[in-house]
Design an enzyme around this catalytic site. Structure first.
Site, short mmCIF file in Angstrom:
data_model
loop_
_atom_site.label_atom_id
_atom_site.label_comp_id
_atom_site.label_asym_id
_atom_site.label_seq_id
_atom_site.Cartn_x
_atom_site.Cartn_y
_atom_site.Cartn_z
N ARG A 1 0.81 -1.23 0.00
CA ARG A 1 0.00 0.00 0.00
C ARG A 1 0.84 1.27 0.00
NH1 ARG A 1 -5.38 0.15 1.45
NH2 ARG A 1 -6.26 -1.93 1.67
N ASP B 1 -3.56 -1.28 -3.95
CA ASP B 1 -4.52 -1.80 -2.98
C ASP B 1 -4.89 -3.17 -3.54
OD1 ASP B 1 -6.68 -2.66 -1.63
OD2 ASP B 1 -7.98 -0.94 -2.11
N LYS C 1 0.80 -19.46 5.81
CA LYS C 1 -0.09 -19.85 6.89
C LYS C 1 -0.29 -18.65 7.83
CE LYS C 1 1.50 -21.11 10.92
NZ LYS C 1 2.36 -20.19 11.63
N HIS D 1 6.66 -23.48 6.10
CA HIS D 1 8.10 -23.30 5.88
C HIS D 1 8.93 -24.43 6.50
CE1 HIS D 1 8.23 -21.33 9.88
NE2 HIS D 1 9.51 -21.61 9.88
N GLU E 1 10.85 -22.75 21.64
CA GLU E 1 11.32 -21.41 21.27
C GLU E 1 11.59 -20.61 22.54
OE1 GLU E 1 9.48 -19.65 17.52
OE2 GLU E 1 7.78 -20.57 18.53
N ASP F 1 -1.18 -22.04 15.85
CA ASP F 1 -0.01 -21.38 15.26
C ASP F 1 1.06 -22.39 14.86
OD1 ASP F 1 1.65 -19.09 14.59
OD2 ASP F 1 2.81 -19.54 16.39
N HIS G 1 3.08 -26.96 11.37
CA HIS G 1 4.45 -27.48 11.41
C HIS G 1 4.53 -28.86 12.07
CE1 HIS G 1 5.20 -23.49 10.18
NE2 HIS G 1 5.32 -22.93 11.36
N LYS H 1 6.38 -21.15 23.58
CA LYS H 1 7.20 -19.93 23.62
C LYS H 1 7.82 -19.85 25.01
CE LYS H 1 5.38 -18.24 19.72
NZ LYS H 1 6.13 -18.40 18.48
C1 BG6 Z 1 5.82 -19.53 12.57
C2 BG6 Z 1 5.00 -19.18 13.77
O1 BG6 Z 1 5.05 -20.24 11.63
O2 BG6 Z 1 6.94 -20.31 12.94
C3 BG6 Z 1 5.85 -18.48 14.82
O3 BG6 Z 1 3.91 -18.34 13.41
C4 BG6 Z 1 7.10 -19.27 15.12
O4 BG6 Z 1 5.09 -18.25 16.02
C5 BG6 Z 1 7.83 -19.67 13.84
O5 BG6 Z 1 7.94 -18.46 15.92
C6 BG6 Z 1 8.97 -20.63 14.14
O6 BG6 Z 1 9.71 -20.87 12.98
P1 BG6 Z 1 11.23 -21.37 13.05
O7 BG6 Z 1 11.61 -21.69 11.65
O8 BG6 Z 1 12.01 -20.23 13.64
O9 BG6 Z 1 11.23 -22.56 13.97
#
Ligand code: BG6
Length: 485
Positions: free
Chosen positions: A42, A86, A139, A169, A207, A226, A231, A329
């Protein structure tokens, strides 16, 4: 000419991950020659202003990896362009189509998923969803099955399934692909890969970071949606799936869907026994005091920042083998690993005295902080002791460590692999609609079970491995989480 359009091109994901990944691909001369990279967002800025920002971000990352090269940047710069749009308006998107001409367009939606449906509808009207075009979705697509389907139906109105690339990812991580190589490129593991030899599997994604200012998103999702819905279930699928007939996208994804279909639903009666919700209280991280989630959030919240679940896969291969998953976390370490715990020897010929106990074999597939696959086996301790002494030895099975031969290649960002695959139209490492659907269905069952059973998160002190209940989850079955020390 082909084009990669980054919607949300000035945002965090694009600047931190996507553009540095594209630079590394450029550096290694892996991008198609005629590819244009167009940032679309934007903000009213000129291409020169945008490119200056991209350079700052890419250069910092590349220098940290000792991979900064002016010539590579010059090649990338020549591909870059910017257009203020936009993205929800077809009229605003038309100049983009004009800019790329007749070539194929891969659009990466690095924007809030709440905009996906409107954006793809506008793209269709603007001619950006032609048969040779593709769309890449980050995602989370939806917050539950219903919202996923609503978004995905809008996507399906504009694009056929072959044109849609749903990113997880984790599938781009090197060790995840190495797991596929290990399982299906060797004969020695497959006969053992079942309930006759494997006692249980653990998947941990720890994490150290807190939620911080991501709470407006996170508070609505929590750790279950999340991390676990995507994952963790993807990792579980790759461990548990049957050998596909080839690496064709559909062959692999057919096998993954079968695993998701075999997951035993979690009922409200089971919720207490097989799931744990946690939320971090104040504590420490990296030796420094950190606030609780509620303090960051600014009010009391019932969102979980930690989840542990015992999953059972109801099929022949895995009957009786629990899969324990945990993620959170503010845990003590940034650590992602899959532990394959084999069964103990049926009868030990070694006395249980000071000679060291016979430990069952354990394979550890480590994704972070190191990338490694190791196997622990029992050895004789060298020496002339009259009675044989045993010790466990950890053997590395991957290129990550060992120090022999060539130095390991640079550790790639997971998005490098995935961007390249999306540009080449290879969807093997992307999530098919029915996979996402099944994963949401199972996860919806968990959140419904929590709602019905009134399961609230247990507090855990920041900097610890989650609530004690997560230890009981294994303890009550006579098992324990893997520890690194
Ligand atoms: C993301 C989550 O998909 O993956 C995050 O939304 C998370 O909350 C992240 O921190 C972790 O990815 P990686 O590759 O650092 O383990």
């Amino acid at each position: 000419m082909a084009a990669l359009v980054l919607f949300g091109g000035g945002g965090d994901l694009a600047m931190r991950m996507l553009l540095p990944s594209l630079y590394f691909l450029e550096h290694d001369r892996l991008l198609p020659d005629d590819l244009k990279i167009i940032g679309a967002a934007r903000s009213e800025e000129t291409p020169a202003e945008y490119i200056a920002k991209v350079r700052a971000s890419v250069e910092a990352k590349a220098r940290a990896d000792q991979a900064w090269d002016e010539a590579a940047w010059a090649r990338m710069e020549a591909r870059l362009d910017y257009l203020a749009v936009d993205a929800t308006s077809a009229e605003s998107l038309r100049p983009l189509r004009d800019k790329v001409g007749q070539g194929s367009v891969t659009s990466f939606l690095a924007v809030s998923p709440s905009l996906y449906a409107r954006i793809v509808t506008a793209m269709r009207a603007a001619g950006l969803a032609e048969p040779e075009d593709r769309v890449v979705l980050e995602k989370p697509v939806g917050r539950d099955l219903e919202t996923f389907l609503a978004i995905d139906d809008a996507v399906a109105d504009a694009f056929s399934e072959q044109q849609v690339f749903r990113i997880d990812h984790y599938l781009g991580k090197e060790t995840v692909q190495n797991l596929i190589a290990l399982r299906f490129g060797n004969t020695i593991f497959e006969p053992l890969w079942n309930n006759l030899s494997i006692d249980h599997v653990q998947i941990t994604i720890g994490e150290t970071v807190g939620v911080g200012d991501r709470w407006p998103y996170y508070d609505e999702y929590g750790a279950l949606r999340d991390m676990l819905q995507n994952h963790m279930l993807q990792l579980l699928c790759l461990v548990a799936m049957e050998p596909p007939s080839d690496l064709d996208p559909d062959s692999v994804r057919n096998e993954k869907v079968k695993v998701l279909r075999s997951l035993r639903p979690i009922t409200p009666e089971d919720a207490e026994r097989v799931t744990v919700r946690g939320q971090y209280a104040a504590g420490t991280s990296g030796g420094k005091p950190v606030a609780s989630y509620d303090e960051e959030r600014g009010l009391d919240s019932d969102t979980e920042t930690f989840v542990a679940i015992r999953a059972d896969i109801d099929n022949w291969r895995w009957a009786g083998v629990p899969f324990f998953m945990r993620t959170g976390k503010r845990l003590p370490e940034k650590r992602t690993e899959i532990v394959i715990q084999f069964k103990p020897v049926p009868h030990s010929i070694f006395d249980r005295d000071d000679r060291g106990e016979v430990q069952a074999n354990r394979m550890i597939i480590e994704l972070q902080p190191e990338e490694d696959i190791s196997l622990t086996v029992m050895n004789k301790r060298p020496g002339l002791d009259q009675r044989m002494q045993l010790q466990p030895i950890k053997m590395s099975l991957s290129w990550g460590v060992g120090g022999k031969g060539d130095a390991p290649p640079r550790r790639r960002i997971a998005y490098e692999r995935l961007l390249l695959d999306a540009l080449n139209g290879d969807s093997t490492l992307f999530v098919r609609r029915d996979e996402a659907e099944k994963a949401w269905e199972w996860v919806d069952g968990v959140s419904q079970a929590w709602a019905d059973a009134g399961t609230k998160p247990h507090d855990y002190v920041a900097g610890t491995w989650g609530p004690e209940a997560a230890d009981y989850l294994l303890d009550r079955t006579g098992r324990a989480w893997n520890t690194t020390d």
